[in-house]
Motif scaffolding. Structure first.
Motif, PDB file in Angstrom:
ATOM      1  N   MET A   1     -12.789 -45.384 -41.582  1.00  0.00           N
ATOM      2  CA  MET A   1     -12.458 -44.713 -39.936  1.00  0.00           C
ATOM      3  C   MET A   1     -12.003 -43.861 -39.541  1.00  0.00           C
ATOM      4  O   MET A   1     -11.088 -42.890 -40.670  1.00  0.00           O
ATOM      5  CB  MET A   1     -11.613 -45.990 -39.584  1.00  0.00           C
ATOM      6  CG  MET A   1     -11.211 -46.420 -38.220  1.00  0.00           C
ATOM      7  SD  MET A   1      -9.990 -47.125 -37.194  1.00  0.00           S
ATOM      8  CE  MET A   1     -10.653 -48.663 -37.630  1.00  0.00           C
ATOM      9  N   ASP A   2     -12.867 -42.892 -38.446  1.00  0.00           N
ATOM     10  CA  ASP A   2     -12.352 -41.663 -38.209  1.00  0.00           C
ATOM     11  C   ASP A   2     -11.452 -41.892 -36.966  1.00  0.00           C
ATOM     12  O   ASP A   2     -11.034 -43.121 -36.321  1.00  0.00           O
ATOM     13  CB  ASP A   2     -13.135 -40.573 -38.615  1.00  0.00           C
ATOM     14  CG  ASP A   2     -14.834 -40.827 -37.978  1.00  0.00           C
ATOM     15  OD1 ASP A   2     -14.582 -42.338 -37.320  1.00  0.00           O
ATOM     16  OD2 ASP A   2     -15.386 -40.824 -38.165  1.00  0.00           O
ATOM     17  N   ALA A   3     -11.455 -40.574 -36.100  1.00  0.00           N
ATOM     18  CA  ALA A   3     -10.862 -40.363 -35.082  1.00  0.00           C
ATOM     19  C   ALA A   3     -12.189 -40.501 -33.851  1.00  0.00           C
ATOM     20  O   ALA A   3     -11.117 -41.566 -32.941  1.00  0.00           O
ATOM     21  CB  ALA A   3     -10.320 -38.709 -34.792  1.00  0.00           C
ATOM     22  N   LYS A   4     -13.165 -40.960 -34.205  1.00  0.00           N
ATOM     23  CA  LYS A   4     -13.534 -40.764 -33.038  1.00  0.00           C
ATOM     24  C   LYS A   4     -14.102 -41.842 -33.108  1.00  0.00           C
ATOM     25  O   LYS A   4     -14.334 -43.181 -32.387  1.00  0.00           O
ATOM     26  CB  LYS A   4     -15.206 -40.453 -33.589  1.00  0.00           C
ATOM     27  CG  LYS A   4     -15.701 -38.802 -33.424  1.00  0.00           C
ATOM     28  CD  LYS A   4     -16.811 -38.656 -34.338  1.00  0.00           C
ATOM     29  CE  LYS A   4     -17.237 -36.898 -33.835  1.00  0.00           C
ATOM     30  NZ  LYS A   4     -18.330 -36.417 -34.481  1.00  0.00           N
ATOM     31  N   ASP A   5     -14.223 -42.858 -34.695  1.00  0.00           N
ATOM     32  CA  ASP A   5     -13.625 -44.791 -33.980  1.00  0.00           C
ATOM     33  C   ASP A   5     -12.770 -45.315 -33.224  1.00  0.00           C
ATOM     34  O   ASP A   5     -12.644 -45.631 -32.463  1.00  0.00           O
ATOM     35  CB  ASP A   5     -13.796 -45.408 -35.140  1.00  0.00           C
ATOM     36  CG  ASP A   5     -15.462 -45.025 -35.894  1.00  0.00           C
ATOM     37  OD1 ASP A   5     -16.394 -45.001 -35.528  1.00  0.00           O
ATOM     38  OD2 ASP A   5     -15.247 -44.679 -36.882  1.00  0.00           O
ATOM     39  N   LYS A  11     -20.426 -41.265 -32.762  1.00  0.00           N
ATOM     40  CA  LYS A  11     -20.118 -39.680 -33.244  1.00  0.00           C
ATOM     41  C   LYS A  11     -21.328 -38.671 -33.551  1.00  0.00           C
ATOM     42  O   LYS A  11     -21.365 -37.308 -33.316  1.00  0.00           O
ATOM     43  CB  LYS A  11     -20.722 -40.655 -34.884  1.00  0.00           C
ATOM     44  CG  LYS A  11     -20.510 -41.802 -35.637  1.00  0.00           C
ATOM     45  CD  LYS A  11     -19.991 -42.166 -36.584  1.00  0.00           C
ATOM     46  CE  LYS A  11     -19.599 -43.356 -36.988  1.00  0.00           C
ATOM     47  NZ  LYS A  11     -19.777 -44.380 -38.320  1.00  0.00           N
TER      48      LYS A  11
END
Length: 442
Positions: A1-5, A11
């Motif tokens: 999981m990153d900041a976009k999720d 994405k």
């Protein structure tokens, strides 16, 4: 999981472009420097400028084969034909030819040679025998006129000055005997500047005395020289002051006696007119010349043209600028330069005398012109001088211009022309002008 999720962003919504790195300019390694040394500099230019390849020692061509060989050689400077050895650079198997390279530095002095007949005819001297003269010239040939060494090797007790005197006298005598005429050898150093044995002996004696002095003697000599210089300067100043204070000699001669014998009744009015500049000029010039001479003596060394300029200025000091220009114009008309081309003592004296005579001539012409104007009565033309008029009779009347008490001529105001458009009468004052009519007055 990153900041976009976490933020719920797609994405592929934002495309990030990779930043392209700037390409570094590849710098080529300069010639004549190794890679390791160039890497230490970091690509920066060196503080000390690099040596160009053209200044470096060139490599021999590949087709040349160079070897070194131990070969014999002879020197032309030697007369015994001695064979020595040294290393020689051989190129392609061909040895070098020619004389020894250092033989050109061998310089010798041409010594005069003489025969027995010439010695008996020209070179006999009661102080010298033929054997001593022959030994002297052999040593001069061997040691190239090094007379200090020659005096050390000479068998008899002779001084350096005596050996020099004998050698140069023989050389000069042989040169004069073999020359076709005396004029051909007049410029030769041996004839033009002969060796003086007495002067050389005195010079060496004085030099030895100076070099053998102590510090105390040197200090005393310096004090004596300083005192002598001070006394000389004081005497020169006193002499200059005495010359400047000398009275001007009066030129009393037969001409002045004849002028004194002339009665005063026969003297014209112009003779009584004296010019103070002409009367005082000779004495002033003499005093100025004395002061200039005193100042020049103080200089000790000066150019003659500078002294001439000072004398000319002193002679022209009593004259005006116009008179000086007339003197220069007269010199140009006579074809004489304003400054002598060859300023010798006699030429400068004649030039200064000519300037004084021209100045005297111009002063006499000026006095004659003023005297003639005095006799003709031309002085009455000046303003404010009464004129003598004769109106039909012998009685003279004084002419006086019509003037009123205020110094204003009568009728001067009436003679003024009236400008166009201007009232002939003067304007009335403000309290006498007619009053303007108002509405209440009607």
């Amino acid at each position: 999981m990153d900041a976009k999720d976490i933020l719920g962003l797609p994405k592929n919504s934002i495309t990030q472009e990779k930043k392209s790195r700037p390409q570094k300019d590849s710098q080529r390694k300069p010639d004549g420097i190794s890679r390791e040394v160039y890497a230490l500099t970091g690509g920066f230019p060196p503080l000390i400028p690099a040596i160009e390849a053209s200044q470096l020692k060139k490599r021999p061509p590949s087709d040349e084969k160079i070897t070194w060989q131990w070969l014999p050689f002879t020197n032309s400077a030697r007369k015994d034909n001695l064979h020595l050895y040294h290393w020689v650079r051989i190129v392609n198997g061909v040895p070098p030819t020619g004389d020894y390279s250092f033989a050109k530095y061998n310089k010798s002095v041409d010594i005069v040679k003489y025969t027995d007949e010439e010695y008996e005819k020209y070179l006999t001297d009661p102080m010298w025998t033929k054997e001593e003269t022959d030994q002297l010239f052999e040593l001069c040939q061997s040691f190239d006129l090094r007379f200090i060494v020659i005096a050390d090797r000479f068998p008899s007790s002779r001084t350096v000055e005596e050996l020099k005197d004998r050698y140069y006298s023989v050389a000069r005598a042989m040169l004069a005997a073999r020359a076709p005429s005396p004029g051909d050898i007049s410029g030769h150093p041996l004839v033009k500047e002969p060796y003086n044995v007495s002067q050389e002996t005195e010079r060496k004696r004085a030099l030895s005395m100076v070099l053998s002095q102590t510090k105390q003697q040197e200090r005393k000599d310096a004090e004596v020289l300083a005192e002598a210089k001070r006394i000389t300067e004081s005497r020169m100043v006193a002499r200059g002051a005495e010359e400047s204070e000398l009275p001007v000699p009066s030129n009393a001669g037969p001409e002045s006696a004849e002028r004194a014998a002339i009665p005063s009744d026969t003297v014209s009015p112009s003779a009584n007119v004296q010019h103070p500049s002409a009367a005082v000029a000779p004495s002033t010039i003499t005093v100025d010349n004395a002061s200039i001479l005193a100042s020049l003596r103080m200089l000790r060394v000066y150019l003659r043209t500078y002294a001439l300029d000072q004398m000319v200025q002193a002679a022209s000091s009593s004259a005006g600028l116009r008179t000086i220009k007339r003197v220069e114009q007269t010199l140009q008309e006579l074809g004489v330069n304003l400054k002598p081309r060859v300023p010798t003592k006699a030429v400068c004296a004649e030039h200064l005398e000519l300037r004084r005579e021209i100045l005297t001539l111009l002063n006499l012409q000026k006095q004659e012109a003023e005297g003639s104007s005095y006799r003709d009565g031309s002085y009455g033309d000046t303003p404010g001088t009464p004129k003598h008029l004769s109106h039909g009779g012998d009685q003279d009347r004084i002419f006086v211009p019509d003037m009123n008490f205020a110094g204003e001529r009568i009728g001067k105001r009436d003679q003024k022309r009236k400008a166009p458009g201007r009232l002939s009468e003067a304007p009335l004052p403000a309290h006498k002008r007619p009053r303007k009519l108002k509405a209440a007055d009607l």
